[in-house]
Design a protein around this motif. Sequence first.
Motif, PDB file in Angstrom:
ATOM      1  N   THR B  91      -0.727  -1.562   2.379  1.00 26.04           N
ATOM      2  CA  THR B  91      -1.713  -0.329   2.565  1.00 26.04           C
ATOM      3  C   THR B  91      -2.138  -0.116   3.827  1.00 26.04           C
ATOM      4  OG1 THR B  91      -3.244  -1.764   1.542  1.00 26.04           O
ATOM      5  CG2 THR B  91      -1.937  -0.142  -0.063  1.00 26.04           C
ATOM      6  N   GLY B  92      -1.956  -0.937   4.963  1.00 27.05           N
ATOM      7  CA  GLY B  92      -2.589  -0.745   6.202  1.00 27.05           C
ATOM      8  C   GLY B  92      -3.720  -1.485   6.227  1.00 27.05           C
ATOM      9  N   ILE B  93      -4.244  -2.781   5.463  1.00 23.27           N
ATOM     10  CA  ILE B  93      -5.298  -3.581   5.679  1.00 23.27           C
ATOM     11  C   ILE B  93      -4.939  -4.791   6.172  1.00 23.27           C
ATOM     12  CG2 ILE B  93      -7.153  -4.315   4.308  1.00 23.27           C
ATOM     13  CD1 ILE B  93      -6.873  -2.111   2.088  1.00 23.27           C
ATOM     14  N   LEU B  94      -5.915  -5.125   6.988  1.00 17.49           N
ATOM     15  CA  LEU B  94      -5.596  -6.646   7.404  1.00 17.49           C
ATOM     16  C   LEU B  94      -7.099  -7.378   7.213  1.00 17.49           C
ATOM     17  CD1 LEU B  94      -4.284  -5.663  10.820  1.00 17.49           C
ATOM     18  CD2 LEU B  94      -3.308  -7.033   9.627  1.00 17.49           C
ATOM     19  N   THR B 118      -9.701  -5.004   8.932  1.00 20.90           N
ATOM     20  CA  THR B 118      -9.320  -3.862   9.914  1.00 20.90           C
ATOM     21  C   THR B 118      -8.305  -3.046   9.168  1.00 20.90           C
ATOM     22  OG1 THR B 118      -9.322  -5.744  11.745  1.00 20.90           O
ATOM     23  CG2 THR B 118      -8.108  -3.728  12.110  1.00 20.90           C
ATOM     24  N   LEU B 119      -8.574  -1.638   9.563  1.00 23.19           N
ATOM     25  CA  LEU B 119      -7.717  -0.718   8.864  1.00 23.19           C
ATOM     26  C   LEU B 119      -6.880  -0.053   9.742  1.00 23.19           C
ATOM     27  CD1 LEU B 119     -10.688   0.601   6.532  1.00 23.19           C
ATOM     28  CD2 LEU B 119      -9.011  -1.058   6.066  1.00 23.19           C
ATOM     29  N   THR B 120      -5.798   0.448   9.518  1.00 24.20           N
ATOM     30  CA  THR B 120      -4.939   1.333  10.261  1.00 24.20           C
ATOM     31  C   THR B 120      -5.447   2.869   9.884  1.00 24.20           C
ATOM     32  OG1 THR B 120      -3.372   1.784   8.353  1.00 24.20           O
ATOM     33  CG2 THR B 120      -3.001   0.106  10.113  1.00 24.20           C
ATOM     34  N   ALA B 121      -5.198   3.742  10.656  1.00 22.24           N
ATOM     35  CA  ALA B 121      -5.808   5.184  10.596  1.00 22.24           C
ATOM     36  C   ALA B 121      -5.675   5.513   9.373  1.00 22.24           C
ATOM     37  CB  ALA B 121      -4.947   6.067  11.730  1.00 22.24           C
ATOM     38  N   THR B 122      -4.697   5.151   8.389  1.00 20.20           N
ATOM     39  CA  THR B 122      -4.297   6.162   7.215  1.00 20.20           C
ATOM     40  C   THR B 122      -4.573   5.392   5.965  1.00 20.20           C
ATOM     41  OG1 THR B 122      -2.274   5.368   6.787  1.00 20.20           O
ATOM     42  CG2 THR B 122      -2.316   7.374   8.315  1.00 20.20           C
ATOM     43  N   ALA B 123      -5.443   4.214   6.287  1.00 21.34           N
ATOM     44  CA  ALA B 123      -5.534   3.191   5.246  1.00 21.34           C
ATOM     45  C   ALA B 123      -6.679   3.638   4.343  1.00 21.34           C
ATOM     46  CB  ALA B 123      -5.753   1.856   5.724  1.00 21.34           C
TER      47      ALA B 123
END
Lengths: 164, 164
Positions: B91-94, B118-123
Amino acid sequence: MSDPSGPPIHEAVEPFRFLLGSWRGTGQGSYPTIESFGYHEEVTFGHVGKPFLSYTQKTRHIDTGLPLHAETGYWRPVGGGRFEVVLSHPTGILESLGGRFKTEPGGGQFQLRSDAVTLTATAVEVTETERRFVIDGDSLTYEFAMAAVGLELQHHLAATLTRV
Amino acid sequence: MSDPSGPPIHEAVEPFRFLLGSWRGTGQGSYPTIESFGYHEEVTFGHVGKPFLSYTQKTRHIDTGLPLHAETGYWRPVGGGRFEVVLSHPTGILESLGGRFKTEPGGGQFQLRSDAVTLTATAVEVTETERRFVIDGDSLTYEFAMAAVGLELQHHLAATLTRV
């Protein structure tokens, strides 16, 4: 290859079906602070019917076969050829990358650059990474650059893998 | 179980040998913003002779068997019972987590808390997580709490798994 008994591929992943499966080959690593080295590598892309690809990478010493590096995470196509990639490393490094896919004869090219690199307390300092993957038929080549231990972004790894 | 033909276990991982292998069971999820749900889960810990454990987790819908969540990463014992854990989510989460292991009869307890998410732009926005794993013989239970979409840190998941 994808599991034929598994869920159908998601439409967001379908254009990147050519990535699915395992790729094996050899690479070379160098950096100003270390001795250059060769390695065996295996990269595997999978899918479970959802809008992402799973990704694992493992390398082994070219002579001893002992494990060197590994990384694992997910590639997320987010539309318009854009990708988000999240990776974790056993060395305590987390990468959030963004970039683009460009279609080329035989496959295409992914260019990914770190948006954020997060480190655990004991990890070696890496501040920036850049990855370029070129797929041409059954060949996958990549180059990896990083800024680490106070040095500027520069070449670290290059490998040529073949579809298994 | 660890591969008997693989490299010997690293001394940093040896005290946590009881984690190695796969664990399966069921769990329950809830959060104020979603309907409660049940799930099947499989967790696998591995080692390659280096000072970390690999970790993968996959859940499936309790009725349909379709994939729900997944996460993958590494657990790093860093001495004195302390752990660093790095995880990535499709889901774009670290997550970068830190915490401790406490020995108990039959195994012990890991308490991990996010140092950085840390999140990606769309998370979807997740800002904090907390995980407690209790191993007692062939049983692994865990609880997972998170602060997400503007809400305070609170219970999200609980599961009971059995060694496969």
